[in-house]
Design an enzyme around this catalytic site. Structure first.
Site, PDB file in Angstrom:
ATOM      1  N   ASN A   7       0.852  -1.190   0.000  1.00  0.00           N
ATOM      2  CA  ASN A   7       0.000   0.000   0.000  1.00  0.00           C
ATOM      3  C   ASN A   7       0.896   1.251   0.000  1.00  0.00           C
ATOM      4  O   ASN A   7       1.690   1.439   0.927  1.00  0.00           O
ATOM      5  CB  ASN A   7      -0.892  -0.038   1.250  1.00  0.00           C
ATOM      6  CG  ASN A   7      -1.837   1.148   1.311  1.00  0.00           C
ATOM      7  OD1 ASN A   7      -1.432   2.276   1.077  1.00  0.00           O
ATOM      8  ND2 ASN A   7      -3.082   0.897   1.641  1.00  0.00           N
ATOM      9  N   HIS A  10       0.807   6.217   1.766  1.00  0.00           N
ATOM     10  CA  HIS A  10       1.559   7.181   2.578  1.00  0.00           C
ATOM     11  C   HIS A  10       2.668   7.885   1.809  1.00  0.00           C
ATOM     12  O   HIS A  10       3.184   8.912   2.271  1.00  0.00           O
ATOM     13  CB  HIS A  10       2.104   6.518   3.843  1.00  0.00           C
ATOM     14  CG  HIS A  10       1.007   6.186   4.807  1.00  0.00           C
ATOM     15  ND1 HIS A  10      -0.051   7.033   5.040  1.00  0.00           N
ATOM     16  CD2 HIS A  10       0.791   5.096   5.573  1.00  0.00           C
ATOM     17  CE1 HIS A  10      -0.863   6.483   5.927  1.00  0.00           C
ATOM     18  NE2 HIS A  10      -0.380   5.306   6.252  1.00  0.00           N
ATOM     19  N   HIS A  50      -5.838   3.556  -1.748  1.00  0.00           N
ATOM     20  CA  HIS A  50      -7.176   3.861  -1.248  1.00  0.00           C
ATOM     21  C   HIS A  50      -7.474   5.345  -1.445  1.00  0.00           C
ATOM     22  O   HIS A  50      -7.181   6.156  -0.561  1.00  0.00           O
ATOM     23  CB  HIS A  50      -7.267   3.488   0.244  1.00  0.00           C
ATOM     24  CG  HIS A  50      -8.600   3.756   0.845  1.00  0.00           C
ATOM     25  ND1 HIS A  50      -8.820   3.706   2.201  1.00  0.00           N
ATOM     26  CD2 HIS A  50      -9.791   4.090   0.288  1.00  0.00           C
ATOM     27  CE1 HIS A  50     -10.087   3.985   2.456  1.00  0.00           C
ATOM     28  NE2 HIS A  50     -10.693   4.235   1.310  1.00  0.00           N
ATOM     29  N   ARG A  52      -9.401   8.189  -0.893  1.00  0.00           N
ATOM     30  CA  ARG A  52     -10.466   8.438   0.088  1.00  0.00           C
ATOM     31  C   ARG A  52     -11.317   9.617  -0.353  1.00  0.00           C
ATOM     32  O   ARG A  52     -10.860  10.498  -1.084  1.00  0.00           O
ATOM     33  CB  ARG A  52      -9.858   8.725   1.459  1.00  0.00           C
ATOM     34  CG  ARG A  52      -8.996   7.584   1.992  1.00  0.00           C
ATOM     35  CD  ARG A  52      -8.523   7.895   3.386  1.00  0.00           C
ATOM     36  NE  ARG A  52      -9.631   7.882   4.312  1.00  0.00           N
ATOM     37  CZ  ARG A  52      -9.914   6.893   5.151  1.00  0.00           C
ATOM     38  NH1 ARG A  52      -9.129   5.842   5.196  1.00  0.00           N
ATOM     39  NH2 ARG A  52     -10.946   6.963   5.946  1.00  0.00           N
ATOM     40  N   ARG A  56      -7.220  12.678   1.255  1.00  0.00           N
ATOM     41  CA  ARG A  56      -6.085  12.997   2.137  1.00  0.00           C
ATOM     42  C   ARG A  56      -4.739  12.472   1.621  1.00  0.00           C
ATOM     43  O   ARG A  56      -3.705  12.976   1.995  1.00  0.00           O
ATOM     44  CB  ARG A  56      -6.339  12.522   3.564  1.00  0.00           C
ATOM     45  CG  ARG A  56      -6.202  11.036   3.773  1.00  0.00           C
ATOM     46  CD  ARG A  56      -6.280  10.693   5.248  1.00  0.00           C
ATOM     47  NE  ARG A  56      -7.654  10.695   5.717  1.00  0.00           N
ATOM     48  CZ  ARG A  56      -8.141   9.855   6.626  1.00  0.00           C
ATOM     49  NH1 ARG A  56      -7.367   8.975   7.191  1.00  0.00           N
ATOM     50  NH2 ARG A  56      -9.385   9.895   7.000  1.00  0.00           N
ATOM     51  N   GLU A  77      -8.668  -0.030  -3.045  1.00  0.00           N
ATOM     52  CA  GLU A  77      -9.529  -0.012  -1.862  1.00  0.00           C
ATOM     53  C   GLU A  77     -10.522   1.116  -2.054  1.00  0.00           C
ATOM     54  O   GLU A  77     -10.158   2.228  -2.462  1.00  0.00           O
ATOM     55  CB  GLU A  77      -8.703   0.231  -0.604  1.00  0.00           C
ATOM     56  CG  GLU A  77      -7.793  -0.926  -0.261  1.00  0.00           C
ATOM     57  CD  GLU A  77      -6.976  -0.653   0.990  1.00  0.00           C
ATOM     58  OE1 GLU A  77      -7.145   0.417   1.597  1.00  0.00           O
ATOM     59  OE2 GLU A  77      -6.168  -1.501   1.336  1.00  0.00           O
ATOM     60  N   THR A 108     -17.861  -2.845  15.165  1.00  0.00           N
ATOM     61  CA  THR A 108     -17.258  -2.471  16.450  1.00  0.00           C
ATOM     62  C   THR A 108     -15.753  -2.271  16.350  1.00  0.00           C
ATOM     63  O   THR A 108     -15.196  -1.355  16.926  1.00  0.00           O
ATOM     64  CB  THR A 108     -17.492  -3.601  17.488  1.00  0.00           C
ATOM     65  OG1 THR A 108     -18.497  -4.462  16.991  1.00  0.00           O
ATOM     66  CG2 THR A 108     -17.827  -3.054  18.830  1.00  0.00           C
ATOM     67  N   GLU A 158     -10.756  -9.636   3.091  1.00  0.00           N
ATOM     68  CA  GLU A 158      -9.496  -9.244   3.724  1.00  0.00           C
ATOM     69  C   GLU A 158      -9.791  -9.116   5.201  1.00  0.00           C
ATOM     70  O   GLU A 158     -10.612  -8.282   5.608  1.00  0.00           O
ATOM     71  CB  GLU A 158      -8.974  -7.919   3.149  1.00  0.00           C
ATOM     72  CG  GLU A 158      -7.656  -7.525   3.829  1.00  0.00           C
ATOM     73  CD  GLU A 158      -6.943  -6.383   3.128  1.00  0.00           C
ATOM     74  OE1 GLU A 158      -6.989  -6.306   1.888  1.00  0.00           O
ATOM     75  OE2 GLU A 158      -6.329  -5.569   3.843  1.00  0.00           O
ATOM     76  N   HIS A 197      -3.679  -4.615   7.757  1.00  0.00           N
ATOM     77  CA  HIS A 197      -3.733  -3.510   8.721  1.00  0.00           C
ATOM     78  C   HIS A 197      -2.836  -3.795   9.926  1.00  0.00           C
ATOM     79  O   HIS A 197      -3.059  -4.743  10.658  1.00  0.00           O
ATOM     80  CB  HIS A 197      -5.153  -3.185   9.212  1.00  0.00           C
ATOM     81  CG  HIS A 197      -5.206  -1.805   9.833  1.00  0.00           C
ATOM     82  ND1 HIS A 197      -5.568  -0.681   9.120  1.00  0.00           N
ATOM     83  CD2 HIS A 197      -4.867  -1.379  11.061  1.00  0.00           C
ATOM     84  CE1 HIS A 197      -5.471   0.373   9.911  1.00  0.00           C
ATOM     85  NE2 HIS A 197      -5.041  -0.024  11.084  1.00  0.00           N
TER      86      HIS A 197
END
Ligand code: PXP
Length: 249
Positions: A7, A10, A50, A52, A56, A77, A108, A158, A197
């Site tokens: 990924n 960043h 991803h 978004r 961002r 994603e 949750t 995933e 993750h």
């Protein structure tokens, strides 16, 4: 051999910190296409991004450019929105991983609320897969979420490894057991099982006890390590750790 999706969001986080006002100028850096190339040179089997809704980090333009530039599969994603669905249908990535973006879509512990997603989510999975895009659902490792994911007809799940990565002591083993049970359930249901993750070099030995894993998606830890040894080397190091841990099973 277990696959590694890298990924690179960043890399774009860093670029956006300085150049978000004008991404076309001559000084703009770092280059996400060059980052993808370095990750592939280091052994990435796919590139994960991803875009978004809040923009961002990775932008939709990056997604288009990466799709055109890279020879390995692109894993997009995406939030379960009409805008992201139309981007997926436009660029046709190999994989689309549907992830939660809005608070009401989150269970949750942070995976996609597949049960709450209901018929609209299943219909989106069908439309994407009918267009030749293999769909994955990013879910918590609990039996209800896995059962709901199987019912959507998605090709893959995933499993969210965040709770495992954050747990300490005996809680870590409990989280690993939950991942193992969810992986077995999803595999029995005919789904490919991926995970992602919070995966790091240090937690891979424990994660390797989870059966049926086909692909790991890793971002933050690789990009962090890349600050010190470079991206290609950081991907290669992660690849070697995955191979070492999973071959010992
Ligand atoms: N998989 C999914 C679905 C993600 O949303 C992310 C980013 O949170 C990752 C994998 C990579 O996680 P990390 O950056 O913690 O390695």
């Amino acid at each position: 051999m277990i696959k590694l999706g890298v990924n690179i969001d960043h890399v774009a986080t860093l670029r956006q910190a300085r150049y978000r006002q004008d991404l076309t100028g001559p000084n703009v850096e770092p280059d996400v296409l060059a980052a993808a190339a370095a990750a592939i040179a280091g052994g990435a089997d796919s590139i994960t991004i991803h875009p978004r809704a809040d923009g961002r980090h990775i932008q939709q333009e990056d997604a288009r450019a990466l799709r055109a530039a890279i020879a390995v599969p692109l894993n997009l994603e995406m939030g379960a929105t009409a805008a992201m669905e139309s981007l997926a249908l436009e660029i046709s990535p190999a994989f689309a991983c549907i992830v939660p973006e809005l608070r009401e879509e989150v269970t949750t512990e942070g995976g996609l609320d597949v049960i709450g997603g209901g018929e609209p989510l299943s219909a989106m999975v069908t439309r994407l897969q009918d267009a030749g895009i293999l769909v994955s659902l990013f879910i918590d490792p609990d039996p209800e979420s896995v059962a709901a994911a199987i019912a959507t007809g998605a090709a893959m799940v995933e499993l969210h490894t965040g709770a495992f990565a954050n747990a300490i002591g005996s809680a870590r083993q409990q989280e690993r057991d939950r991942l193992a049970a969810a992986a077995s359930q999803a595999h029995s249901g005919g789904l490919q099982v991926n995970a992602g993750h919070g995966i790091q070099l240090a937690n891979l030995p424990e994660l390797a006890a989870v059966p049926h894993l086909a692909e790991l998606n890793i971002g933050h830890s690789i990009v962090s390590r890349a600050l010190f040894i470079g991206l290609e080397a950081a991907v290669r190091e992660m690849r070697q750790q995955i191979d070492a841990c999973f071959s010992e099973k």
